[in-house]
Write a protein that holds these residues in place. Structure first.
Motif, short mmCIF file in Angstrom:
data_model
loop_
_atom_site.label_atom_id
_atom_site.label_comp_id
_atom_site.label_asym_id
_atom_site.label_seq_id
_atom_site.Cartn_x
_atom_site.Cartn_y
_atom_site.Cartn_z
N ALA A 192 95.43 17.81 39.19
CA ALA A 192 94.84 17.65 40.52
C ALA A 192 94.94 18.97 41.27
CB ALA A 192 95.55 16.54 41.30
N CYS A 193 93.83 19.69 41.38
CA CYS A 193 93.77 20.98 42.06
C CYS A 193 93.00 20.84 43.37
CB CYS A 193 93.11 22.02 41.17
SG CYS A 193 93.90 22.25 39.56
N ALA A 194 92.93 21.93 44.12
CA ALA A 194 92.26 21.89 45.41
C ALA A 194 90.78 21.53 45.27
CB ALA A 194 92.41 23.24 46.12
N GLU A 195 90.13 22.00 44.20
CA GLU A 195 88.69 21.81 44.07
C GLU A 195 88.27 21.01 42.84
OE1 GLU A 195 86.96 25.65 44.21
OE2 GLU A 195 87.42 25.98 46.32
N VAL A 196 89.22 20.55 42.04
CA VAL A 196 88.85 19.81 40.83
C VAL A 196 89.94 18.82 40.45
CG1 VAL A 196 89.83 21.49 39.22
CG2 VAL A 196 87.93 20.05 38.48
N LEU A 197 89.50 17.67 39.97
CA LEU A 197 90.39 16.68 39.34
C LEU A 197 89.93 16.53 37.90
CD1 LEU A 197 90.48 13.83 42.03
CD2 LEU A 197 92.34 15.39 41.48
N GLU A 198 90.89 16.57 36.96
CA GLU A 198 90.50 16.46 35.55
C GLU A 198 91.50 15.60 34.79
OE1 GLU A 198 88.67 19.18 31.98
OE2 GLU A 198 89.94 20.16 33.49
N LEU A 199 90.97 14.60 34.07
CA LEU A 199 91.77 13.79 33.15
C LEU A 199 91.59 14.36 31.76
CD1 LEU A 199 91.15 10.12 34.32
CD2 LEU A 199 93.40 11.16 33.97
N GLU A 200 92.70 14.49 31.04
CA GLU A 200 92.65 15.06 29.70
C GLU A 200 93.52 14.26 28.74
OE1 GLU A 200 92.16 19.77 30.12
OE2 GLU A 200 93.85 18.98 31.25
N GLU A 201 93.14 14.30 27.48
CA GLU A 201 93.95 13.73 26.41
C GLU A 201 94.71 14.87 25.75
OE1 GLU A 201 92.96 11.89 22.12
OE2 GLU A 201 92.11 10.75 23.82
N LEU A 202 96.03 14.71 25.64
CA LEU A 202 96.89 15.77 25.13
C LEU A 202 97.37 15.39 23.73
CD1 LEU A 202 98.66 18.33 25.54
CD2 LEU A 202 100.37 16.86 26.60
N ASN A 203 97.04 16.21 22.75
CA ASN A 203 97.48 16.02 21.37
C ASN A 203 98.07 17.32 20.88
OD1 ASN A 203 96.68 13.24 20.39
ND2 ASN A 203 94.74 13.94 21.24
N GLY A 204 99.36 17.49 21.11
CA GLY A 204 100.00 18.74 20.73
C GLY A 204 99.42 19.90 21.51
N ALA A 205 98.84 20.87 20.77
CA ALA A 205 98.25 22.03 21.42
C ALA A 205 96.80 21.81 21.82
CB ALA A 205 98.35 23.25 20.50
N VAL A 206 96.26 20.64 21.51
CA VAL A 206 94.84 20.39 21.74
C VAL A 206 94.66 19.54 22.99
CG1 VAL A 206 92.72 19.43 20.79
CG2 VAL A 206 94.39 20.50 19.27
N LEU A 207 93.87 20.04 23.93
CA LEU A 207 93.53 19.31 25.14
C LEU A 207 92.05 18.94 25.09
CD1 LEU A 207 95.29 21.29 28.03
CD2 LEU A 207 95.69 18.91 27.41
N THR A 208 91.76 17.67 25.35
CA THR A 208 90.38 17.21 25.37
C THR A 208 90.07 16.61 26.73
OG1 THR A 208 90.47 16.71 23.01
CG2 THR A 208 88.68 15.71 24.27
N SER A 209 89.09 17.15 27.40
CA SER A 209 88.71 16.61 28.71
C SER A 209 88.01 15.27 28.52
CB SER A 209 87.77 17.59 29.43
OG SER A 209 87.36 17.05 30.67
N GLY A 221 87.46 13.28 31.57
CA GLY A 221 86.91 12.96 32.89
C GLY A 221 87.17 14.10 33.85
N ARG A 222 86.16 14.47 34.64
CA ARG A 222 86.33 15.64 35.51
C ARG A 222 85.40 15.52 36.71
NH1 ARG A 222 84.54 21.11 36.05
NH2 ARG A 222 86.26 22.62 36.11
N THR A 223 85.86 15.93 37.89
CA THR A 223 85.00 15.95 39.06
C THR A 223 85.43 17.07 39.99
OG1 THR A 223 84.15 14.66 40.93
CG2 THR A 223 86.46 14.34 40.37
N SER A 224 84.46 17.65 40.66
CA SER A 224 84.73 18.64 41.70
C SER A 224 84.21 18.15 43.04
CB SER A 224 84.06 19.98 41.33
OG SER A 224 82.67 19.79 41.12
N ALA A 225 83.88 16.85 43.10
CA ALA A 225 83.31 16.28 44.32
C ALA A 225 84.37 15.88 45.33
CB ALA A 225 82.45 15.07 43.97
N VAL A 226 85.64 15.84 44.93
CA VAL A 226 86.73 15.43 45.83
C VAL A 226 87.66 16.61 46.02
CG1 VAL A 226 88.66 13.87 46.16
CG2 VAL A 226 86.57 13.04 45.06
N ALA A 227 87.91 16.98 47.26
CA ALA A 227 88.76 18.14 47.57
C ALA A 227 90.14 17.68 48.01
CB ALA A 227 88.12 18.99 48.65
N LEU A 228 91.17 18.40 47.54
CA LEU A 228 92.54 18.21 48.01
C LEU A 228 92.91 19.42 48.87
CD1 LEU A 228 94.30 16.96 44.74
CD2 LEU A 228 93.47 15.59 46.64
#
Length: 587
Positions: free
Chosen positions: A495-512, A514-521
């Motif tokens: 959860a960043c100021a300009e982007v939210l991203e859901l990722e699947e973590l498998n060791g060193a491999v990250l797979t996005s 779900g992602r949006t930049s429509a919601v600001a923190l």
């Protein structure tokens, strides 16, 4: 596979196509069951909004769709329509009714030698056609091989390149594809360039899986699997001897030593009728337990692939397609189609060839594939199991069953105000630290790093909800929430100021996923963030407003802990996030 109802935020129509239900969901988008203007079922792949706003992605998507249209439809789900310029880019393909190779092996175990040989021929023929129009699949895996009632069809080719080549959506440690079937050059660029030879490696891994029930390189984590792919010989125990040598050559670490797709096909057509055998590597020992059917006999309208090849050669490839009339009129249509003159086009890879010899080869390929289907691989599947063939999602791997359907490990619900050490403890290292002050948990990361606080060991599976109040200290500070997390595997929300991203973590491999930049923190402002997981689907909300959704139904990531932390995107400054009022509920 049964379809699922549309969700409230799903579109009801794209272009001329009415959307009826969900078939599957993946990192690039969602596949819907649709209906064309004539009332016929189709599969519609809708691209996610975060990619739709990227012009570089749109351009690559458009290019790959155009290439996909050139691939003969006998080996894949035919492209019916596409609109890369729509507000929601989408692709419409043939609706394929049949299980995937992944589903079939998981349900019935390793394939018999005869059925395995048929699938090997079908997939090799598909790769011959795909490579012939200048496309590299890049994500060939059992879930992308559909065993329809006609013949094996390879899906999801080429389109992944649109994402892989878009630098905005990639970073070190993230790959587009499935590690289990990745060629060494996909994992380590020093091995060589990614060419069609990468698909040949994947072919070998897919056939090994189908014939043995296990992948040829298997580590405890994706990183360990990648290390085995790069350094270890494949485990081909249980693979029929008739295919062992060819599969081993396809899995060679050096891409230059692997056969081409067409060479695979030609060699498969010259292999003797497969027998049921058990082998060990590297010294295979064959033991016949089945008497092969004589090759000079046709029974119940079925031909052996070698018989038909010899018949076509003997009677002249240019002869009337009625020479193979017992195969049905579909053979006639496909043979006529591949006999049409083809434009000259260089092949992809280090060798340059023209298409001038392709029609004759494709005659053999089409005949072989149609013969492979005549062995009744998928019909036998339906008859032996007593079930109707399931619907496999086209272009994206289908959603798995929710983890809660089989896993009953539920940790206790808890609430932690995070005012002082309790379930979370203070910790420090070179990468960062977690401390309590001002009645909040503060997570700090130094440099470009990610730091995870030492949190509770309660394990959760199935439906659950996570709610927390968080504040970002600056624009480069991103809050991290891990769930179903164990060691180096699980899901994570950034959860960043300009982007939210859901990722699947498998060791060193990250797979996005779900992602949006429509919601600001807004940095410096407290926000209430929640993750609600229901039926294998996660919804992230910010201040009670839904922000991003994704499927979290991987059965291998069915349970785990909830953790908090921080990641830094600004190498010039340290990052800090504070948390308060964490509430985690099971069920």
């Amino acid at each position: 596979m049964a379809s699922r109802p549309l969700r409230p935020g799903d579109p009801r129509r794209l272009g001329d196509y009415q959307l009826l239900a969900r078939l599957g969901e993946g990192g690039m988008g969602t596949v819907f069951l649709g209906r064309d203007p004539d009332g016929q079922p189709v599969a519609v792949k809708a691209i996610k909004p975060e990619f739709a706003g990227d012009e570089e992605f749109r351009a690559r998507f458009r290019s790959e769709v155009n290439r996909a249209r050139e691939v003969p439809s006998f080996c894949t789900a035919a492209v019916l329509a596409a609109d890369p310029d729509s507000e929601t880019p989408y692709l419409v393909v043939e609706y394929v009714d049949g299980p995937s190779l992944q589903e079939m092996v998981h349900e019935r175990g390793p394939m018999s030698p005869g059925d395995l040989h048929s699938v090997a021929v079908g997939v090799a023929a598909a790769l011959t056609a795909i490579h012939g129009v200048g496309v590299i699949h890049r994500d060939l895996k059992p879930a992308n091989v559909l065993l329809s009632l006609g013949l094996p069809k390879v899906i999801d080719f080429g389109i992944a390149r649109a994402l892989e080549g878009t630098t905005q959506h990639t970073r070190p440690g993230r790959f587009v594809g499935t590690v289990d079937y990745m060629a060494p050059e996909r994992l380590d660029s020093s091995v060589g360039l990614v060419t069609p030879a990468a698909d040949i490696f994947a072919w070998g891994a897919v056939i090994a899986f189908a014939g043995t029930g296990h992948i040829p390189f298997q580590g405890d984590t994706p990183m360990a699997t990648a290390a085995q792919i790069l350094t270890r010989p494949p485990d081909l125990y249980g693979l029929p001897a008739s295919l062992t040598e060819l599969v081993a050559q396809a899995l060679d670490k050096d891409p230059r030593k692997r056969p081409t797709a067409n060479e695979l096909l030609q060699r498969l057509l010259l292999v003797a009728t497969p027998k049921l055998i058990t082998v060990d590597t590297p010294s295979p020992i064959a033991a016949d337990v089945r008497t092969p059917v004589p090759r000079d006999r046709r029974e119940n309208g079925r031909f052996d692939a070698r018989d038909l090849l010899e018949q076509i050669i003997a009677e002249n490839p240019a002869a009337s397609p009625y020479a193979v009339a017992p195969m049905s009129r579909s053979v006639e249509r496909q043979l006529n189609k591949v006999r049409r003159p083809q434009p000259t086009r260089p092949r992809v890879g280090t060798r340059t060839r023209t298409r001038s010899r392709t029609p004759r080869r494709l005659i053999y390929a089409v005949a072989a594939v149609l013969l492979a289907s005549a062995t009744g691989v998928t019909l036998a599947y339906a008859q032996n199991t007593g079930k109707e063939p399931s619907v496999a999602a086209t272009q994206l791997a289908p959603e798995s069953a929710p983890a809660s359907a089989s896993v009953k490990l539920l940790g206790p619900s808890f609430s932690d105000p995070l005012r002082e050490p309790g379930r979370f403890q203070e910790s420090t290292s070179e990468a960062g630290r977690c401390t309590f002050r001002d009645a909040r948990l503060h997570a700090q990361a130094t440099g470009r790093s990610t730091y995870q606080c030492h949190g509770p060991t309660d394990a959760f599976a199935g439906d659950q909800s996570i709610a927390v109040n968080l504040t970002l200290a600056g624009a480069g500070s991103c809050a991290m929430i891990w769930f179903r997390h164990l060691d180096t595997r699980g899901y994570q929300l950034t959860a960043c100021a300009e982007v939210l991203e859901l990722e699947e973590l498998n060791g060193a491999v990250l797979t996005s996923i779900g992602r949006t930049s429509a919601v600001a923190l807004a940095p410096g402002t407290p926000h209430n963030l929640s993750i609600v997981i229901s039926g294998g689907h996660a919804t992230v909300s910010v201040d009670d407003k839904p922000a991003v959704q994704a499927a979290v139904a991987d059965p291998n990531l069915a349970s785990g802990r909830v953790q908090l932390g921080v990641t830094n995107t600004d190498k010039a400054k340290n990052a800090e996030v504070s948390f308060a009022n964490l509430d985690v509920r099971a069920g």
